[in-house]
Scaffold this motif. Structure first.
Motif, short mmCIF file in Angstrom:
data_model
loop_
_atom_site.label_atom_id
_atom_site.label_comp_id
_atom_site.label_asym_id
_atom_site.label_seq_id
_atom_site.Cartn_x
_atom_site.Cartn_y
_atom_site.Cartn_z
N ALA A 90 0.80 -1.21 0.00
CA ALA A 90 0.00 0.00 0.00
C ALA A 90 0.84 1.27 0.00
CB ALA A 90 -0.89 0.01 1.24
N ALA A 91 0.19 2.37 -0.44
CA ALA A 91 0.74 3.70 -0.22
C ALA A 91 0.32 4.12 1.19
CB ALA A 91 0.17 4.67 -1.26
N LEU A 92 1.16 3.86 2.16
CA LEU A 92 0.77 3.88 3.56
C LEU A 92 1.08 5.21 4.23
CD1 LEU A 92 2.27 0.42 4.53
CD2 LEU A 92 -0.04 0.90 3.77
N THR A 99 8.07 4.71 4.85
CA THR A 99 6.71 5.19 4.66
C THR A 99 6.57 5.70 3.23
OG1 THR A 99 6.62 5.88 6.96
CG2 THR A 99 4.91 6.74 5.49
N PRO A 100 5.86 4.98 2.34
CA PRO A 100 5.65 5.47 0.98
C PRO A 100 4.75 6.70 0.97
CG PRO A 100 5.26 3.11 1.14
CD PRO A 100 5.31 3.64 2.54
N SER A 101 4.61 7.31 -0.21
CA SER A 101 3.76 8.49 -0.32
C SER A 101 2.30 8.12 -0.04
CB SER A 101 3.88 9.08 -1.73
OG SER A 101 3.52 8.12 -2.70
N PRO A 102 1.55 9.03 0.61
CA PRO A 102 0.17 8.71 0.98
C PRO A 102 -0.76 8.68 -0.22
CG PRO A 102 0.68 10.99 1.51
CD PRO A 102 1.97 10.36 1.07
N CYS A 103 -1.88 8.00 -0.07
CA CYS A 103 -2.92 7.94 -1.09
C CYS A 103 -4.17 8.59 -0.50
CB CYS A 103 -3.20 6.50 -1.50
SG CYS A 103 -4.47 6.34 -2.77
N PRO A 104 -4.58 9.75 -1.00
CA PRO A 104 -5.73 10.45 -0.41
C PRO A 104 -6.98 9.58 -0.36
CG PRO A 104 -4.57 11.87 -1.96
CD PRO A 104 -3.98 10.50 -2.11
N GLY A 105 -7.63 9.58 0.79
CA GLY A 105 -8.89 8.86 0.94
C GLY A 105 -8.75 7.40 1.29
N TRP A 106 -7.52 6.92 1.46
CA TRP A 106 -7.32 5.50 1.81
C TRP A 106 -6.09 5.36 2.68
CZ3 TRP A 106 -3.92 1.33 0.54
CH2 TRP A 106 -4.43 0.06 0.88
N TRP A 158 -1.76 -8.53 4.65
CA TRP A 158 -2.14 -8.96 3.31
C TRP A 158 -3.53 -8.42 2.94
CZ3 TRP A 158 0.36 -11.36 -0.61
CH2 TRP A 158 -0.43 -11.83 -1.66
N GLN A 159 -4.49 -8.58 3.83
CA GLN A 159 -5.84 -8.12 3.55
C GLN A 159 -5.88 -6.61 3.34
OE1 GLN A 159 -8.65 -10.07 3.14
NE2 GLN A 159 -9.63 -8.18 2.47
N ARG A 160 -5.18 -5.89 4.19
CA ARG A 160 -5.26 -4.43 4.16
C ARG A 160 -4.51 -3.82 2.98
NH1 ARG A 160 -3.56 -3.63 10.50
NH2 ARG A 160 -5.52 -4.30 11.46
N THR A 161 -3.33 -4.36 2.67
CA THR A 161 -2.44 -3.67 1.73
C THR A 161 -2.27 -4.38 0.39
OG1 THR A 161 -0.42 -4.71 2.58
CG2 THR A 161 -1.16 -2.68 3.67
N VAL A 162 -2.87 -5.55 0.25
CA VAL A 162 -2.83 -6.23 -1.05
C VAL A 162 -4.25 -6.45 -1.58
CG1 VAL A 162 -2.08 -8.27 -2.32
CG2 VAL A 162 -0.66 -7.37 -0.47
N VAL A 163 -5.09 -7.11 -0.78
CA VAL A 163 -6.46 -7.40 -1.23
C VAL A 163 -7.27 -6.12 -1.37
CG1 VAL A 163 -8.59 -8.61 -0.66
CG2 VAL A 163 -6.38 -9.70 -0.21
N ASP A 164 -7.18 -5.24 -0.38
CA ASP A 164 -8.08 -4.08 -0.33
C ASP A 164 -7.55 -2.83 -1.00
OD1 ASP A 164 -9.84 -5.63 1.09
OD2 ASP A 164 -9.30 -4.81 3.06
N ILE A 165 -6.33 -2.84 -1.50
CA ILE A 165 -5.77 -1.60 -2.05
C ILE A 165 -6.44 -1.20 -3.36
CG2 ILE A 165 -3.89 -2.84 -3.22
CD1 ILE A 165 -2.15 -0.36 -2.74
N PRO A 166 -6.91 0.05 -3.50
CA PRO A 166 -7.45 0.51 -4.78
C PRO A 166 -6.33 0.64 -5.81
CG PRO A 166 -8.13 1.93 -2.94
CD PRO A 166 -7.01 1.06 -2.44
N MET A 167 -6.62 0.32 -7.04
CA MET A 167 -5.60 0.41 -8.08
C MET A 167 -5.14 1.85 -8.28
SD MET A 167 -4.73 -2.54 -8.99
CE MET A 167 -3.70 -2.09 -10.37
N ARG A 168 -5.99 2.83 -8.00
CA ARG A 168 -5.57 4.22 -8.13
C ARG A 168 -4.40 4.53 -7.19
NH1 ARG A 168 -7.42 7.10 -3.83
NH2 ARG A 168 -9.10 6.16 -2.60
N CYS A 169 -4.38 3.85 -6.04
CA CYS A 169 -3.29 4.10 -5.10
C CYS A 169 -1.98 3.49 -5.61
CB CYS A 169 -3.64 3.52 -3.73
SG CYS A 169 -4.96 4.43 -2.90
N LEU A 170 -2.06 2.31 -6.21
CA LEU A 170 -0.86 1.73 -6.81
C LEU A 170 -0.33 2.61 -7.92
CD1 LEU A 170 -1.72 -2.06 -7.04
CD2 LEU A 170 -0.24 -0.92 -5.39
#
Length: 222
Positions: free
Chosen positions: A28-30, A71-78, A119-131
């Motif tokens: 994730a972009a955490l 800490t990677p760059s944040p993703c607004p709204g997630w 895994w659930q939080r940062t792989v399964v649930d990540i929006p593609m816009r954040c990647l």
């Protein structure tokens, strides 16, 4: 392939810069990062799980290195929760040859439950816009993203996923690249493999990623 020695050197330098971004494509972009509490046994398990030069064959240069948790760059709204997770072992490795770059990292969590939560939080649930944002923010002005999407990957273990970026590198050694992030694991361990290669070699990349994933999975100790 790029023919001139100078072009190969520029391409390899560009790939090396991109690899640090590609290495997080399936994470994730955490805005939070896990806590760290390293111990000797789990540090050794992490080092055992990453790729080494012998896994890749002749002609590769690079090494296993001490890992950091950034800490990677944040993703607004997630913003998935991470502060309740504890990493007890971490390692990474970087290797390259003739315009192809491979990176691997391993993280060992305090409990298998923590692995599952991450895994659930940062792989399964990540929006593609954040990647897409994560990659675009880190790749720089010389890179134009053509596409980014999840790709099928063999179910080799409890955890298995892949994301592929196709990007145009617009520097002096202009080329279209395939940039893959593969994440596999089981128990308390997740291993990330990032591979960067010329787009024309994407079929070979598919085969290499499956082979390398099997290698690291066989070495997971925790």
């Amino acid at each position: 392939m790029i023919s001139s020695g100078r072009a190969r050197a520029l391409f390899a330098a560009g790939a090396a810069a991109l690899a640090l971004v590609a290495a997080q494509l399936v994470q994730a972009a955490l805005t939070e990062v896990p806590k760290t509490s390293f111990n000797a046994a789990d540090q050794a398990a992490a080092r055992a799980a990453v790729l080494n030069r012998g896994d890749l064959g002749a002609g590769w240069t690079g090494s296993v290195k001490k890992a950091t948790v950034d800490t990677p760059s944040p993703c607004p709204g997630w913003s998935p929760r991470q502060a309740d997770l504890v990493i007890t072992g971490a390692a990474e490795s970087h290797f390259s040859t003739d315009g192809v770059f491979v990176y691997s990292s391993a993280q060992v969590y305090r409990t298998a439950r923590m692995t599952s939560l991450d895994w659930q939080r940062t792989v399964v649930d990540i929006p593609m816009r954040c990647l897409s944002k994560q990659f675009t923010d880190g790749a720089g002005a010389d890179v134009r993203v053509v596409s980014i999407k999840r790709m099928p990957f063999p179910k080799l273990a409890t955890y298995a996923a892949r994301v592929r970026v196709v990007a145009d590198y617009k520097g002096d050694s202009a080329a279209r690249l395939v940039i893959d992030g593969v994440l596999v694991g089981r128990g308390r361990t997740l291993v990330n493999i990032a591979l960067i290669a010329p787009y024309a070699q994407r079929a070979a990349a598919d085969a290499a990623e499956a082979r390398l994933a099997k290698i690291v999975l066989a070495r997971i100790q925790a």
